[in-house]
Write a protein that holds these residues in place. Structure first.
Motif, mmCIF file in Angstrom:
data_model
loop_
_atom_site.group_PDB
_atom_site.id
_atom_site.type_symbol
_atom_site.label_atom_id
_atom_site.label_comp_id
_atom_site.label_asym_id
_atom_site.label_seq_id
_atom_site.Cartn_x
_atom_site.Cartn_y
_atom_site.Cartn_z
ATOM 1 N N LEU A 244 0.818 -1.215 0.000
ATOM 2 C CA LEU A 244 0.000 0.000 0.000
ATOM 3 C C LEU A 244 0.854 1.268 0.000
ATOM 4 C CD1 LEU A 244 -2.895 -0.841 2.523
ATOM 5 C CD2 LEU A 244 -2.626 -1.508 0.156
ATOM 6 N N LEU A 245 2.148 1.126 0.363
ATOM 7 C CA LEU A 245 3.000 2.310 0.461
ATOM 8 C C LEU A 245 3.562 2.719 -0.884
ATOM 9 C CD1 LEU A 245 5.063 1.462 3.656
ATOM 10 C CD2 LEU A 245 3.172 3.063 3.391
ATOM 11 N N LYS A 246 4.137 1.755 -1.586
ATOM 12 C CA LYS A 246 4.672 1.978 -2.936
ATOM 13 C C LYS A 246 3.818 1.067 -3.795
ATOM 14 C CE LYS A 246 9.113 1.812 -5.333
ATOM 15 N NZ LYS A 246 9.298 0.490 -5.937
ATOM 16 N N PRO A 247 2.705 1.594 -4.370
ATOM 17 C CA PRO A 247 1.678 0.713 -4.912
ATOM 18 C C PRO A 247 2.213 -0.381 -5.842
ATOM 19 C CG PRO A 247 0.919 2.977 -4.918
ATOM 20 C CD PRO A 247 2.365 3.016 -4.509
ATOM 21 N N GLY A 248 1.958 -1.602 -5.421
ATOM 22 C CA GLY A 248 2.392 -2.756 -6.187
ATOM 23 C C GLY A 248 2.076 -4.021 -5.423
ATOM 24 N N TYR A 249 2.630 -5.135 -5.891
ATOM 25 C CA TYR A 249 2.340 -6.431 -5.286
ATOM 26 C C TYR A 249 3.620 -7.254 -5.241
ATOM 27 C CZ TYR A 249 -2.153 -5.044 -7.360
ATOM 28 O OH TYR A 249 -3.252 -4.344 -7.763
ATOM 29 N N LEU A 250 3.804 -7.962 -4.158
ATOM 30 C CA LEU A 250 4.860 -8.969 -4.113
ATOM 31 C C LEU A 250 4.210 -10.296 -4.426
ATOM 32 C CD1 LEU A 250 7.020 -8.404 -0.923
ATOM 33 C CD2 LEU A 250 7.583 -7.892 -3.315
ATOM 34 N N PRO B 267 -3.633 5.397 -6.966
ATOM 35 C CA PRO B 267 -2.892 5.762 -5.768
ATOM 36 C C PRO B 267 -2.567 4.562 -4.886
ATOM 37 C CG PRO B 267 -5.221 6.222 -5.487
ATOM 38 C CD PRO B 267 -5.065 5.660 -6.866
ATOM 39 N N ALA B 268 -3.177 3.413 -5.189
ATOM 40 C CA ALA B 268 -3.005 2.230 -4.333
ATOM 41 C C ALA B 268 -3.224 0.989 -5.183
ATOM 42 C CB ALA B 268 -4.032 2.268 -3.205
ATOM 43 N N PRO B 269 -2.761 -0.151 -4.708
ATOM 44 C CA PRO B 269 -3.013 -1.383 -5.480
ATOM 45 C C PRO B 269 -4.491 -1.728 -5.536
ATOM 46 C CG PRO B 269 -1.758 -1.857 -3.458
ATOM 47 C CD PRO B 269 -1.962 -0.379 -3.507
ATOM 48 N N GLY B 270 -4.892 -2.425 -6.571
ATOM 49 C CA GLY B 270 -6.265 -2.903 -6.672
ATOM 50 C C GLY B 270 -6.465 -4.059 -5.695
ATOM 51 N N TRP B 271 -7.702 -4.216 -5.257
ATOM 52 C CA TRP B 271 -8.057 -5.315 -4.334
ATOM 53 C C TRP B 271 -7.748 -6.645 -5.019
ATOM 54 C CZ3 TRP B 271 -13.785 -6.582 -2.617
ATOM 55 C CH2 TRP B 271 -13.753 -7.561 -1.614
ATOM 56 N N VAL B 272 -6.995 -7.498 -4.333
ATOM 57 C CA VAL B 272 -6.680 -8.823 -4.886
ATOM 58 C C VAL B 272 -7.263 -9.917 -3.991
ATOM 59 C CG1 VAL B 272 -4.713 -8.432 -6.407
ATOM 60 C CG2 VAL B 272 -4.320 -8.589 -3.943
ATOM 61 N N HIS B 273 -8.571 -10.058 -4.075
ATOM 62 C CA HIS B 273 -9.219 -11.138 -3.319
ATOM 63 C C HIS B 273 -8.723 -12.482 -3.849
ATOM 64 C CE1 HIS B 273 -12.338 -12.996 -0.922
ATOM 65 N NE2 HIS B 273 -12.689 -13.722 -1.962
ATOM 66 N N LEU C 161 -10.920 -1.125 -8.496
ATOM 67 C CA LEU C 161 -11.417 -1.088 -7.116
ATOM 68 C C LEU C 161 -10.190 -1.294 -6.236
ATOM 69 C CD1 LEU C 161 -13.828 -0.973 -5.163
ATOM 70 C CD2 LEU C 161 -14.055 -3.447 -5.435
ATOM 71 N N ARG C 162 -9.716 -0.178 -5.661
ATOM 72 C CA ARG C 162 -8.409 -0.194 -5.003
ATOM 73 C C ARG C 162 -8.524 -0.052 -3.491
ATOM 74 N NH1 ARG C 162 -4.333 0.692 -8.946
ATOM 75 N NH2 ARG C 162 -5.266 0.978 -11.001
ATOM 76 N N TYR C 163 -7.522 -0.582 -2.761
ATOM 77 C CA TYR C 163 -7.457 -0.387 -1.312
ATOM 78 C C TYR C 163 -7.385 1.119 -1.059
ATOM 79 C CZ TYR C 163 -6.043 -5.319 -1.230
ATOM 80 O OH TYR C 163 -5.995 -6.672 -1.404
ATOM 81 N N CYS C 164 -7.878 1.532 0.067
ATOM 82 C CA CYS C 164 -7.897 2.963 0.357
ATOM 83 C C CYS C 164 -7.495 3.188 1.812
ATOM 84 C CB CYS C 164 -9.293 3.506 0.097
ATOM 85 S SG CYS C 164 -9.461 5.223 0.565
#
Ligand SMILES: CC(=O)/C=C/C=C(C)/C=C/C1=C(C)CCCC1(C)C
Ligand SMILES: CC(/C=C/C=O)=C\C=C\C=O
Ligand SMILES: [Fe+2]
Length: 560
Positions: A261-267, A290-296, A312-315
């Motif tokens: 959520l800090l540096k938008p991306g995914y590991l 501004p943030a990664p998308g929700w990855v359910h 639909l991104r985390y906020c």
């Protein structure tokens, strides 16, 4: 019927006789260092101050009244009613025939308890986890259910109030200082729920873990007694607080996504059986927003991991709020666009990132690689239960909406969204329906496939569709992507849970097996249902002593 009866949810002793008419009233960054945490802390603190400036202390202290229980008892479908008691186990009388090859335990997890004392929760996803088992052996069926003993559940019972942040519920703050204290706990994750109410997976080493979207909500359970054995502690130092609720789990590995959520991306991370250590395969940076998308959930092919970036991104602001927003902890950013990223599992390199049409999905169904005649991978196909880029499904899953069905056709349309991701360097991917959505009543979610076809070209999927008018998916549906047809099973007024496919040992046909579902009936009853995977006709059912609340996802633990 042999059965064990226990105390009800509030601790009162309940006999088999009183049980049936028992009254309801008595229900997780790569090197996430201390420095990162402090940066995250400062960012959140600033956001908290902004919120505090626009909302007066008295408003922060007030958590709006939850949605009320329905007044009309006829509308109180057992699917949306808290589980009657802490636990039960017993043998069921089977009508029809359970195949003798079916030996093992189907486990299903879900949010089954939506109140504490007289406080009623707001959203389907808020409920404390109820684990259900169906043990099949020698044509017989032993069923049971038990509440998962998360810290969040235990604390709520003890203190008679919500003590951790759930999907939409936030503990009520006594005053402004308590709210600020809670914000600092949010940074360490200690105020987040460990209510593992979404799924259950069997790891390659045999351990069975219940999961939700918070990393701390990974709890090991005993698949026989359904006892909560303790927290699954990730031994790495990847940190972060949340992860995908749907890891890809095989006998060889556990793959999941950790949103940053800090540096938008995914590991993209991988854990081997017998270990608790996730190792980083690679990192994907977000292409927008501004943030990664929700990855359910996310899909994989044989060589690639597909990382979805949904608008639909985390906020972070919404995470901090004391009261829910229309999209809860998320925000819809259509201008940020939608992307799919493809990472090579072996090298961790992002081989392509394509822009795709806007989409909304909870659940990817499967993905596979398409090859040219020389065996070169030209594109990737990824299928999901797609809600026409409309977030209103999240609102439809509020308990007040689920509990008030008056016959109107209010379930938003959904389809099998099929993404085509070119691997020739083009910047755009396509999204189309894999079959005419009328085949499944334009309702589509809660899917399973034959696990032997994970990441491979496949023909069949099982899901819940719709027989309209309806307000929630109410059919069990077998999808055939070759014939582009669906077979539907329907029982008027019943709410079926995710159809789960179990393959017959030695099967050579993709649909040779059974489909298991638990049905909550309109009269308050419930039954376990077995459909033939090929014909999709009923082969057996077994009535439960009382209907169970709706549940989400399951897994199969074969008998050794
Ligand atoms: C049941 C289901 O499908 C989804 C559950 C999602 C949950 C419980 C999400 C929880 C969260 C928090 C409690 C705070 C952090 C954000 C987020 C992951 C949404
Ligand atoms: C039950 C559900 C969607 C139904 C829509 O038609 C989504 C559940 C998501 C969590 O696992
Ligand atoms: Fe899910």
């Amino acid at each position: 019927m042999d059965s064990l009866w226990f105390s009800d949810i509030c601790g009162h002793h309940v006999s088999p006789f009183t049980m049936l008419d028992f009254d309801q009233s008595c229900h997780r960054k790569h090197g996430f260092s201390l420095e990162n945490k402090l940066v995250f802390g400062r960012k959140l603190y600033k956001q908290a101050l902004t919120i505090a400036r626009v909302v007066s202390p008295s408003q922060l202290a007030i958590v709006p009244s939850p949605d009320k229980e329905p007044v009309d008892p006829d509308q109180n479908h057992v699917a949306w009613t808290s589980v009657k008691q802490e636990r039960w186990e017993g043998e069921l009388v089977v009508q029809g025939e359970i195949p003798l090859w079916l030996k093992g335990t189907y486990l299903r997890n879900g949010p089954g308890l939506w109140h504490i004392e007289d406080y009623n929760f707001r959203h389907l996803f808020d409920g404390y986890a109820t684990l259900v088992k169906l043990h099949f052996e020698d044509g017989r069926l032993i069923a049971g259910h038990r509440q998962i003993e998360s810290e969040a559940y235990k604390a709520a019972k003890k203190n008679k109030k919500i003590c951790f942040r759930e999907f939409s519920e936030v503990p009520k703050h006594e005053n402004f200082m308590a709210y600020v204290g809670d914000l600092s706990k949010l940074l360490s994750g200690s105020s987040l729920t460990d209510n593992a109410n979404t799924g259950v997976v069997k790891l390659g080493d045999g351990r069975v873990v219940c999961l939700t979207e918070t990393q701390k909500g990974s709890l090991v359970i005993d698949p026989n007694s359904l006892e909560t054995l303790g927290r699954f502690e990730y031994s790495d130092s990847l940190g972060g607080l949340i992860h995908s609720a749907h890891p890809i789990v095989t006998d060889a590995e556990f793959l999941t996504l950790l949103p940053d959520l800090l540096k938008p991306g995914y590991l993209v991370v991988r854990m081997e059986p017998g270990t608790n250590e996730r190792k980083v395969i690679g990192r994907v940076n977000c292409s927008g927003g501004p943030a990664p998308g929700w990855v359910h959930s996310f899909p994989v092919t044989q060589h690639y991991v597909v990382v979805p970036e949904m608008p639909l991104r985390y906020c972070a602001q919404n995470l901090l709020r004391a009261e829910p927003t229309p999209l809860y902890k998320f925000q819809w950013h259509p201008q940020s666009k939608a992307f799919l990223h493809v990472m090579c599992k072996a090298s961790g390199k992002v081989v392509t990132s394509v822009e795709v049409p806007l989409f909304v999905t909870f659940h990817f169904i499967n993905a596979y690689e398409e090859e040219d005649e020389d065996g070169r991978v030209t594109s990737i196909i990824a299928d999901c239960c797609e809600h026409h880029a409309d977030t209103s499904i999240l609102d439809q899953l509020r308990l007040k909406n689920l509990r008030f069905f008056k016959g109107e056709d209010v379930l938003p349309d959904a389809r099998v969204g099929r993404f085509k991701i070119p691997l020739d360097g083009s910047r755009n991917g396509k999204l189309e329906a894999a079959l005419d959505a009328d085949e499944h009543g334009r309702g589509m979610d809660m899917c399973s496939i034959n696990p032997a076809y994970l990441g491979k070209k496949y023909r069949y999927a099982y899901a819940c569709g719709a027989q309209r008018p309806c307000h929630f998916p109410n059919t069990l549906t077998k999808l055939d992507f070759v014939e582009k047809k669906a077979k539907n099973w329907y029982d008027e007024g019943a709410v079926p849970s995710e159809p789960f496919f179990v393959a017959r040992p030695g099967a050579t046909e993709e649909d040779d097996g059974v489909v298991i579902s638990l049905i909550s009936e309109k009269n308050g009853g419930g039954y376990a249902l077995l459909l033939d995977g090929s014909t999709f006709k009923e082969i057996a059912r077994a009535k439960l002593p009382y209907g169970l609340p709706y549940g989400l996802h399951g897994c199969w633990v074969p008998k050794k």
